[in-house]
Design an enzyme around this catalytic site. Structure first.
Site, PDB file in Angstrom:
ATOM      1  N   GLU A  72      -9.680  -0.962   5.949  1.00 14.97           N
ATOM      2  CA  GLU A  72      -8.493  -1.041   6.800  1.00 14.97           C
ATOM      3  C   GLU A  72      -8.880  -0.960   8.272  1.00 14.97           C
ATOM      4  OE1 GLU A  72      -5.435   1.551   5.437  1.00 14.97           O
ATOM      5  OE2 GLU A  72      -4.036   0.952   7.007  1.00 14.97           O
ATOM      6  N   GLN A  76       0.840  -1.206   0.000  1.00 15.43           N
ATOM      7  CA  GLN A  76       0.000   0.000   0.000  1.00 15.43           C
ATOM      8  C   GLN A  76       0.874   1.254   0.000  1.00 15.43           C
ATOM      9  OE1 GLN A  76      -2.083   0.517   3.712  1.00 15.43           O
ATOM     10  NE2 GLN A  76      -3.683   1.760   2.806  1.00 15.43           N
ATOM     11  N   GLY A  77       0.824   2.030  -1.040  1.00 15.23           N
ATOM     12  CA  GLY A  77       1.640   3.241  -1.157  1.00 15.23           C
ATOM     13  C   GLY A  77       0.830   4.483  -0.838  1.00 15.23           C
ATOM     14  N   TYR A  78       0.525   4.678   0.428  1.00 13.10           N
ATOM     15  CA  TYR A  78      -0.197   5.888   0.856  1.00 13.10           C
ATOM     16  C   TYR A  78       0.779   6.875   1.505  1.00 13.10           C
ATOM     17  CZ  TYR A  78      -5.094   4.249   0.371  1.00 13.10           C
ATOM     18  OH  TYR A  78      -6.317   3.843  -0.086  1.00 13.10           O
ATOM     19  N   SER A  79       1.379   6.458   2.656  1.00 13.62           N
ATOM     20  CA  SER A  79       2.166   7.398   3.471  1.00 13.62           C
ATOM     21  C   SER A  79       3.403   7.884   2.727  1.00 13.62           C
ATOM     22  CB  SER A  79       2.614   6.712   4.766  1.00 13.62           C
ATOM     23  OG  SER A  79       1.524   6.173   5.447  1.00 13.62           O
ATOM     24  N   SER A 106       4.699  -1.450   4.090  1.00 14.92           N
ATOM     25  CA  SER A 106       4.819  -2.832   4.559  1.00 14.92           C
ATOM     26  C   SER A 106       4.965  -3.764   3.363  1.00 14.92           C
ATOM     27  CB  SER A 106       3.574  -3.243   5.351  1.00 14.92           C
ATOM     28  OG  SER A 106       3.351  -2.353   6.412  1.00 14.92           O
ATOM     29  N   GLU A 112      -4.550   9.123  18.164  1.00 15.86           N
ATOM     30  CA  GLU A 112      -4.949  10.527  18.372  1.00 15.86           C
ATOM     31  C   GLU A 112      -6.013  10.910  17.334  1.00 15.86           C
ATOM     32  OE1 GLU A 112      -1.745   9.536  18.285  1.00 15.86           O
ATOM     33  OE2 GLU A 112      -1.303   9.788  20.410  1.00 15.86           O
TER      34      GLU A 112
HETATM   35  C1  LIG Z   1       3.492  -1.178  11.530  1.00 15.96           C
HETATM   36  C2  LIG Z   1       3.133  -0.098  10.529  1.00 15.96           C
HETATM   37  C3  LIG Z   1       2.864  -0.451   9.211  1.00 15.96           C
HETATM   38  C4  LIG Z   1       2.563   0.543   8.273  1.00 15.96           C
HETATM   39  N1  LIG Z   1       2.327   0.164   6.973  1.00 15.96           N
HETATM   40  C5  LIG Z   1       2.042   1.105   6.043  1.00 15.96           C
HETATM   41  C6  LIG Z   1       1.843   0.741   4.672  1.00 15.96           C
HETATM   42  O1  LIG Z   1       1.949  -0.417   4.311  1.00 15.96           O
HETATM   43  N2  LIG Z   1       1.567   1.708   3.775  1.00 15.96           N
HETATM   44  C7  LIG Z   1       1.439   3.034   4.143  1.00 15.96           C
HETATM   45  O2  LIG Z   1       1.141   3.842   3.276  1.00 15.96           O
HETATM   46  N3  LIG Z   1       1.659   3.419   5.430  1.00 15.96           N
HETATM   47  C8  LIG Z   1       1.955   2.497   6.385  1.00 15.96           C
HETATM   48  N4  LIG Z   1       2.183   2.863   7.691  1.00 15.96           N
HETATM   49  C9  LIG Z   1       2.237   4.290   8.007  1.00 15.96           C
HETATM   50  C10 LIG Z   1       1.071   4.826   8.821  1.00 15.96           C
HETATM   51  O3  LIG Z   1      -0.100   4.861   8.047  1.00 15.96           O
HETATM   52  C11 LIG Z   1       1.480   6.217   9.321  1.00 15.96           C
HETATM   53  O4  LIG Z   1       2.574   6.047  10.200  1.00 15.96           O
HETATM   54  C12 LIG Z   1       0.347   6.912  10.045  1.00 15.96           C
HETATM   55  O5  LIG Z   1      -0.653   7.291   9.145  1.00 15.96           O
HETATM   56  C13 LIG Z   1       0.847   8.170  10.810  1.00 15.96           C
HETATM   57  O6  LIG Z   1       1.533   9.019   9.946  1.00 15.96           O
HETATM   58  P1  LIG Z   1       2.979   9.569  10.319  1.00 15.96           P
HETATM   59  O7  LIG Z   1       3.850   8.406  10.693  1.00 15.96           O
HETATM   60  O8  LIG Z   1       3.418  10.441   9.195  1.00 15.96           O
HETATM   61  O9  LIG Z   1       2.796  10.445  11.640  1.00 15.96           O
HETATM   62  P2  LIG Z   1       2.220  11.917  11.708  1.00 15.96           P
HETATM   63  O10 LIG Z   1       0.952  12.013  10.936  1.00 15.96           O
HETATM   64  O11 LIG Z   1       3.311  12.882  11.392  1.00 15.96           O
HETATM   65  O12 LIG Z   1       1.864  12.031  13.255  1.00 15.96           O
HETATM   66  C14 LIG Z   1       2.855  12.251  14.268  1.00 15.96           C
HETATM   67  C15 LIG Z   1       2.113  12.355  15.606  1.00 15.96           C
HETATM   68  O13 LIG Z   1       1.233  13.508  15.584  1.00 15.96           O
HETATM   69  C16 LIG Z   1      -0.105  13.099  15.883  1.00 15.96           C
HETATM   70  N5  LIG Z   1      -1.047  13.872  15.079  1.00 15.96           N
HETATM   71  C17 LIG Z   1      -0.984  14.107  13.743  1.00 15.96           C
HETATM   72  N6  LIG Z   1      -2.053  14.831  13.346  1.00 15.96           N
HETATM   73  C18 LIG Z   1      -2.818  15.043  14.448  1.00 15.96           C
HETATM   74  C19 LIG Z   1      -4.048  15.705  14.682  1.00 15.96           C
HETATM   75  N7  LIG Z   1      -4.744  16.300  13.691  1.00 15.96           N
HETATM   76  N8  LIG Z   1      -4.559  15.706  15.956  1.00 15.96           N
HETATM   77  C20 LIG Z   1      -3.891  15.096  16.976  1.00 15.96           C
HETATM   78  N9  LIG Z   1      -2.699  14.454  16.811  1.00 15.96           N
HETATM   79  C21 LIG Z   1      -2.170  14.422  15.566  1.00 15.96           C
HETATM   80  C22 LIG Z   1      -0.162  11.635  15.489  1.00 15.96           C
HETATM   81  O14 LIG Z   1      -1.194  10.948  16.173  1.00 15.96           O
HETATM   82  C23 LIG Z   1       1.218  11.146  15.891  1.00 15.96           C
HETATM   83  O15 LIG Z   1       1.265  10.849  17.261  1.00 15.96           O
HETATM   84  C24 LIG Z   1       2.499   1.911   8.662  1.00 15.96           C
HETATM   85  C25 LIG Z   1       2.773   2.258   9.997  1.00 15.96           C
HETATM   86  C26 LIG Z   1       3.091   1.279  10.921  1.00 15.96           C
HETATM   87  C27 LIG Z   1       3.400   1.687  12.342  1.00 15.96           C
END
Ligand SMILES: Cc1cc2nc3c(=O)[nH]c(=O)nc-3n(C[C@H](O)[C@H](O)[C@H](O)COP(=O)(O)OP(=O)(O)OC[C@H]3O[C@@H](n4cnc5c(N)ncnc54)[C@H](O)[C@@H]3O)c2cc1C
Length: 366
Positions: free
Chosen positions: A220, A102-105, A137, A350
């Site tokens: 999801e 999945q290429g989202y993040s 992942s 959050e």
């Molecule tokens: C085990 C694992 C597998 C994953 N697999 C994939 C994958 O296959 N494909 C993919 O695309 N992504 C994947 N991800 C990524 C995941 O979707 C992102 O880590 C997640 O969406 C959070 O984004 P970020 O890491 O950029 O954190 P950020 O969005 O930068 O957040 C950082 C912190 O700020 C808080 N925060 C952010 N915005 C707000 C708000 N509006 N209000 C309150 N708090 C806030 C968050 O809760 C967090 O604590 C995976 C993550 C994990 C841990």
């Protein structure tokens, strides 16, 4: 029995066993129960699928995690894909012949997914894709990726995004491993440089990928956590009966039993919330807040169970599975390290709190 769970891919033997189990289930007709028969499914009902998943869980196996193909991509394609896309991919997704990621993040787009910067420019029947995806992942095992890319930079943030299927063998893709604190390589950063993707690989309409992406996200968030937690509590109870301190079984300690009882009550509440969610689905109602409630409470319960197991194990909690003295083959050492992942993926906790605060409690937007 293969090591199942999000990190079952961490070594070759475990990944091979997981794939074999996937294929065995497919051959037995136990995957894609609700999928149309023409694409390898059974054309069954949601209730039949849930019963099947419950039985697999009871048997201690569950549906193997071989990436988001069956869980996310398949249902999204069934809803949005062209006939050609369905014919090309669905049966292979189900059989395990195609592994997906999945290429989202992106490095600067996670919770705020619509901030994504990967670009796809249409030219001569192809999209030319440039950008970078992170935390992907299983990218290193995947044959295909479904990704979100910006196809109209001038449009408003949630518009101008498209949902595209990319062959991971395309020239211009570089996959860089990200090693976790468990020592496993579960996810990756993926760089895309001038990657050519045929326009037929667009899912839904160009610039309207956000709606397609939301369909995937809805699947999801219904990730079966409500079923898993009760089993976790049972495993914890079993651990308490096998450990002793000062010559006494930990199970004989009323403080230990009370804590496990508390976890069991919470796991039961999560399970029943899952049934409420199911009732809504069976009535054909739109998803309610239960998905966010389950995601939030199950992930936090999983962390507290792992932390309590660590306390019970004492110094043995540090022994990993290669160590001959490790209890339960180092399962709990791995669990405590992995337990924070579910608080982050599928929308961080959050964000779930924001959703519940705003949509259920009617609190003002922060
Ligand atoms: C085990 C694992 C597998 C994953 N697999 C994939 C994958 O296959 N494909 C993919 O695309 N992504 C994947 N991800 C990524 C995941 O979707 C992102 O880590 C997640 O969406 C959070 O984004 P970020 O890491 O950029 O954190 P950020 O969005 O930068 O957040 C950082 C912190 O700020 C808080 N925060 C952010 N915005 C707000 C708000 N509006 N209000 C309150 N708090 C806030 C968050 O809760 C967090 O604590 C995976 C993550 C994990 C841990």
């Amino acid at each position: 029995m293969p090591a199942l769970g999000p990190l079952a891919d961490e070594d070759e033997a475990s990944w091979d066993a997981t794939l074999r189990w996937h294929r065995k289930l497919y051959e037995g007709g136990w995957l894609g129960i609700t999928w149309p028969t023409e694409y390898g499914g059974r054309g069954g009902t949601l209730l039949q699928e849930i019963i099947c998943d419950q039985e697999l869980d009871q048997a201690g196996s569950g549906v193997p995690f071989t990436g988001p193909g069956i869980w996310l991509l398949g249902p999204t394609l069934i809803q949005w894909g062209t006939d050609a896309q369905k014919r090309r991919h669905l049966r292979k997704v189900l059989s395990g012949a195609e592994i997906w990621c999945q290429g989202y993040s992106e490095p600067n787009a996670g919770s705020d997914l619509a901030a994504l910067q990967t670009r796809a420019v249409e030219k001569d029947g192809h999209f030319i894709v440039n950008g970078s995806k992170i935390w992907t992942s299983l990218a290193h095992r995947a044959h295909w990726m479904f990704l979100l890319a910006r196809t109209d930079s001038a449009a408003a943030k949630h518009s101008g995004i498209s949902y595209i299927l990319v062959d991971m063998k395309s020239p211009g893709i570089v996959i860089s491993p990200l090693v976790q604190m468990t020592g496993a390589r579960h996810f990756n950063q993926v760089f895309l440089e001038d990657v050519r993707v045929p326009v037929e690989n667009l899912v839904g309409r160009k610039n309207q990928g956000w709606q397609v992406a939301m369909t995937t996200l809805a699947f999801e968030r219904s990730n079966g956590q409500e079923r898993i937690m009760m089993r976790r509590v049972q495993e914890l109870a079993r651990l308490a009966t096998t450990l002793s301190r000062n010559g006494r079984s930990l199970w004989d300690d009323s403080a230990v039993r009370q804590q496990i009882g508390q976890f069991a009550a919470e796991a039961a509440a999560i399970r029943y919330t899952g049934f409420r969610q199911l009732t809504r689905q069976l009535k054909g109602l739109p998803p309610g807040p239960e998905g966010s409630m389950i995601k939030l409470s199950a992930s936090e319960l999983g962390l507290r169970i792992a932390a309590f197991a660590t306390e019970m194990l004492g110094p043995f909690a540090q022994l990993e599975r290669a160590d001959r003295l490790a209890i339960d083959r180092g399962l709990w050492a791995q669990r405590i390290l992995e337990a924070r992942g579910p608080l982050i993926y599928s929308g961080t906790n959050e964000i779930q709190r924001n959703i519940l605060g705003e949509r259920v409690l009617g609190l003002p937007k922060g």
